[in-house]
Design a protein around this motif. Structure first.
Motif, PDB file in Angstrom:
ATOM      1  N   TYR A  68      53.576  37.161  70.037  1.00 22.41           N
ATOM      2  CA  TYR A  68      53.779  37.758  71.352  1.00 22.41           C
ATOM      3  C   TYR A  68      54.447  39.122  71.207  1.00 22.41           C
ATOM      4  N   THR A  69      54.280  39.938  72.224  1.00 22.37           N
ATOM      5  CA  THR A  69      55.028  41.192  72.349  1.00 22.37           C
ATOM      6  C   THR A  69      55.667  41.197  73.738  1.00 22.37           C
ATOM      7  N   PRO A  70      56.905  41.630  73.842  1.00 25.32           N
ATOM      8  CA  PRO A  70      57.584  41.625  75.143  1.00 25.32           C
ATOM      9  C   PRO A  70      57.040  42.723  76.054  1.00 25.32           C
ATOM     10  N   ALA A  71      57.425  42.677  77.309  1.00 22.97           N
ATOM     11  CA  ALA A  71      57.067  43.744  78.236  1.00 22.97           C
ATOM     12  C   ALA A  71      57.615  45.059  77.686  1.00 22.97           C
ATOM     13  N   ARG A  72      56.784  46.091  77.667  1.00 22.40           N
ATOM     14  CA  ARG A  72      57.180  47.376  77.093  1.00 22.40           C
ATOM     15  C   ARG A  72      56.222  48.459  77.576  1.00 22.40           C
ATOM     16  N   THR A  73      56.437  49.677  77.129  1.00 15.97           N
ATOM     17  CA  THR A  73      55.568  50.791  77.491  1.00 15.97           C
ATOM     18  C   THR A  73      54.743  51.205  76.287  1.00 15.97           C
ATOM     19  N   MET A  74      53.426  51.340  76.480  1.00 16.86           N
ATOM     20  CA  MET A  74      52.513  51.753  75.423  1.00 16.86           C
ATOM     21  C   MET A  74      51.550  52.806  75.973  1.00 16.86           C
ATOM     22  N   ARG A  75      51.043  53.643  75.089  1.00 14.84           N
ATOM     23  CA  ARG A  75      50.053  54.633  75.498  1.00 14.84           C
ATOM     24  C   ARG A  75      48.675  53.990  75.495  1.00 14.84           C
ATOM     25  N   LEU A  76      47.950  54.131  76.608  1.00 13.73           N
ATOM     26  CA  LEU A  76      46.590  53.612  76.722  1.00 13.73           C
ATOM     27  C   LEU A  76      45.615  54.758  76.910  1.00 13.73           C
ATOM     28  N   PHE A  77      44.394  54.532  76.411  1.00 15.76           N
ATOM     29  CA  PHE A  77      43.327  55.525  76.526  1.00 15.76           C
ATOM     30  C   PHE A  77      42.214  54.958  77.402  1.00 15.76           C
ATOM     31  N   PHE A  78      41.773  55.745  78.381  1.00 14.71           N
ATOM     32  CA  PHE A  78      40.723  55.315  79.300  1.00 14.71           C
ATOM     33  C   PHE A  78      39.537  56.264  79.221  1.00 14.71           C
ATOM     34  N   LYS A  79      38.324  55.687  79.314  1.00 15.85           N
ATOM     35  CA  LYS A  79      37.130  56.525  79.370  1.00 15.85           C
ATOM     36  C   LYS A  79      37.208  57.427  80.607  1.00 15.85           C
ATOM     37  N   GLU A  80      36.726  58.646  80.452  1.00 15.03           N
ATOM     38  CA  GLU A  80      36.857  59.650  81.504  1.00 15.03           C
ATOM     39  C   GLU A  80      36.224  59.220  82.821  1.00 15.03           C
ATOM     40  N   ASP A  81      35.083  58.488  82.743  1.00 16.73           N
ATOM     41  CA  ASP A  81      34.387  58.144  83.986  1.00 16.73           C
ATOM     42  C   ASP A  81      35.136  57.106  84.834  1.00 16.73           C
ATOM     43  N   LEU A  82      36.203  56.498  84.307  1.00 17.48           N
ATOM     44  CA  LEU A  82      37.012  55.586  85.118  1.00 17.48           C
ATOM     45  C   LEU A  82      37.916  56.354  86.081  1.00 17.48           C
ATOM     46  N   GLY A  83      38.182  57.615  85.762  1.00 19.91           N
ATOM     47  CA  GLY A  83      39.066  58.402  86.613  1.00 19.91           C
ATOM     48  C   GLY A  83      40.528  58.060  86.441  1.00 19.91           C
ATOM     49  N   ILE A  84      40.874  57.371  85.343  1.00 17.15           N
ATOM     50  CA  ILE A  84      42.263  57.001  85.068  1.00 17.15           C
ATOM     51  C   ILE A  84      42.783  57.906  83.950  1.00 17.15           C
ATOM     52  N   PRO A  85      43.852  58.639  84.166  1.00 14.20           N
ATOM     53  CA  PRO A  85      44.370  59.489  83.091  1.00 14.20           C
ATOM     54  C   PRO A  85      44.970  58.643  81.960  1.00 14.20           C
ATOM     55  N   SER A  86      44.673  59.003  80.726  1.00 11.47           N
ATOM     56  CA  SER A  86      45.308  58.324  79.598  1.00 11.47           C
ATOM     57  C   SER A  86      46.793  58.692  79.588  1.00 11.47           C
ATOM     58  N   GLY A  87      47.625  57.744  79.222  1.00  6.31           N
ATOM     59  CA  GLY A  87      49.052  58.032  79.214  1.00  6.31           C
ATOM     60  C   GLY A  87      49.895  56.804  78.957  1.00  6.31           C
ATOM     61  N   GLU A  88      51.197  56.974  79.019  1.00  9.93           N
ATOM     62  CA  GLU A  88      52.137  55.880  78.815  1.00  9.93           C
ATOM     63  C   GLU A  88      52.083  54.926  80.008  1.00  9.93           C
ATOM     64  N   CYS A  89      51.905  53.631  79.709  1.00  9.85           N
ATOM     65  CA  CYS A  89      51.771  52.621  80.762  1.00  9.85           C
ATOM     66  C   CYS A  89      52.687  51.439  80.477  1.00  9.85           C
ATOM     67  N   ALA A  90      53.255  50.893  81.523  1.00  3.87           N
ATOM     68  CA  ALA A  90      54.048  49.668  81.380  1.00  3.87           C
ATOM     69  C   ALA A  90      53.115  48.495  81.118  1.00  3.87           C
ATOM     70  N   MET A  91      53.512  47.643  80.161  1.00  9.21           N
ATOM     71  CA  MET A  91      52.737  46.451  79.794  1.00  9.21           C
ATOM     72  C   MET A  91      53.499  45.201  80.217  1.00  9.21           C
ATOM     73  N   PRO A  92      52.784  44.146  80.589  1.00  9.35           N
ATOM     74  CA  PRO A  92      53.466  42.857  80.736  1.00  9.35           C
ATOM     75  C   PRO A  92      53.699  42.247  79.359  1.00  9.35           C
ATOM     76  N   ALA A  93      54.426  41.161  79.296  1.00 11.03           N
ATOM     77  CA  ALA A  93      54.528  40.428  78.024  1.00 11.03           C
ATOM     78  C   ALA A  93      53.142  39.915  77.658  1.00 11.03           C
ATOM     79  N   LEU A  94      52.777  40.046  76.382  1.00 11.54           N
ATOM     80  CA  LEU A  94      51.432  39.703  75.938  1.00 11.54           C
ATOM     81  C   LEU A  94      51.475  38.696  74.801  1.00 11.54           C
ATOM     82  N   ILE A  95      50.454  37.855  74.744  1.00 10.56           N
ATOM     83  CA  ILE A  95      50.274  36.906  73.652  1.00 10.56           C
ATOM     84  C   ILE A  95      48.960  37.231  72.955  1.00 10.56           C
ATOM     85  N   TRP A  96      49.011  37.351  71.648  1.00 13.16           N
ATOM     86  CA  TRP A  96      47.878  37.761  70.838  1.00 13.16           C
ATOM     87  C   TRP A  96      47.450  36.620  69.920  1.00 13.16           C
ATOM     88  N   LYS A  97      46.153  36.453  69.742  1.00 10.80           N
ATOM     89  CA  LYS A  97      45.618  35.540  68.732  1.00 10.80           C
ATOM     90  C   LYS A  97      44.534  36.289  67.968  1.00 10.80           C
TER      91      LYS A  97
END
Length: 239
Positions: A97-126
């Protein structure tokens, strides 16, 4: 008829059979090993005493198999505190798991979402050697096997949690240690471009585009109330 042979796993052909004979009792036991070659029909033939050359070849094969089994996900130090489950034998994988934190995300241009630092919820990875799944959870500080999973609030994720990595190449060596393994998968996930929803799966309550627009570069905390319950609990990832 459709040729399905490419869908099969590695096909092993029988080469030799060994029979161990025992005589005597207690400390007076004696052993004899008889070897049989295998013909094209998979039948034992040509019985003979196991030779030194054959014995050495067997030892080498067993040592190689053991090395390959234990190399991936081996620990280089103490077990990381965020690891929830580790399987190192056949088809190895890790759950962490990773706790809630801020990470930089990249979005495809056609989504209209600027890439940047985003707050994350707590995540579980497998993750295993070839694929990864990701989930969210309400609180990573009090996890138990029965903790309910939530859908990860991202594009490029299937409803069962599997991540579509697109053209992102993930190179996991056969002797990759656990800490590096986790780092590689997380880097691959965060450094890829989020682009689309998969098979109609909407992973959040509300408009996912507006969600990430409201978070990217704004410093706002992640709104956990938009997360949707998954049908599985944490313990289902340990299989």
């Amino acid at each position: 008829m459709k040729d399905l042979t490419q869908s099969f796993g590695t096909l092993y052909h029988p080469q030799k059979a060994l029979v161990l004979f025992e005589a005597g009792i207690g400390h007076n036991r004696q052993y004899y090993i008889e070897a049989y070659d295998m013909n094209e029909q998979g039948q034992a033939c040509n019985a003979h005493p196991l030779s030194v050359t054959e014995a050495n070849a067997l030892v080498k094969a067993l040592q190689t198999a053991e090395k390959e089994k234990s190399g991936l996900l081996a620990l280089s130090g103490l077990m990381p505190s965020n690891v929830l489950y580790l399987k190192t034998d056949r088809n190895p994988f890790a759950v962490w798991y990773t706790p809630a934190r801020t990470m930089r995300l990249f979005f495809k241009e056609d989504l209209g979402i600027p890439s940047g630092e985003c707050a994350m919820p707590a995540l579980i990875w497998k993750a295993g050697k070839k694929e990864m799944a990701i989930y969210a959870c309400a609180d990573a500080t009090e996890l138990t096997p029965d903790t309910p999973l939530l859908h990860a609030p991202f594009f490029n994720v299937y409803s069962d949690g599997r991540v579509c990595m697109g053209n992102t190449q993930v190179d996991i060596s056969k002797d990759c240690p656990l800490e590096k393994f986790m780092e590689i998968w997380q880097d691959a996930f965060y450094n890829s471009y989020f682009s689309h929803l998969l098979k109609g799966h909407l992973p959040v309550n509300g408009n996912i585009v507006q969600l990430w627009k409201s978070l990217s570069g704004t410093g706002r905390p992640f709104p956990n109330e938009v997360l949707i319950p998954h049908k599985a609990a944490l313990k289902h990832l340990f299989k």
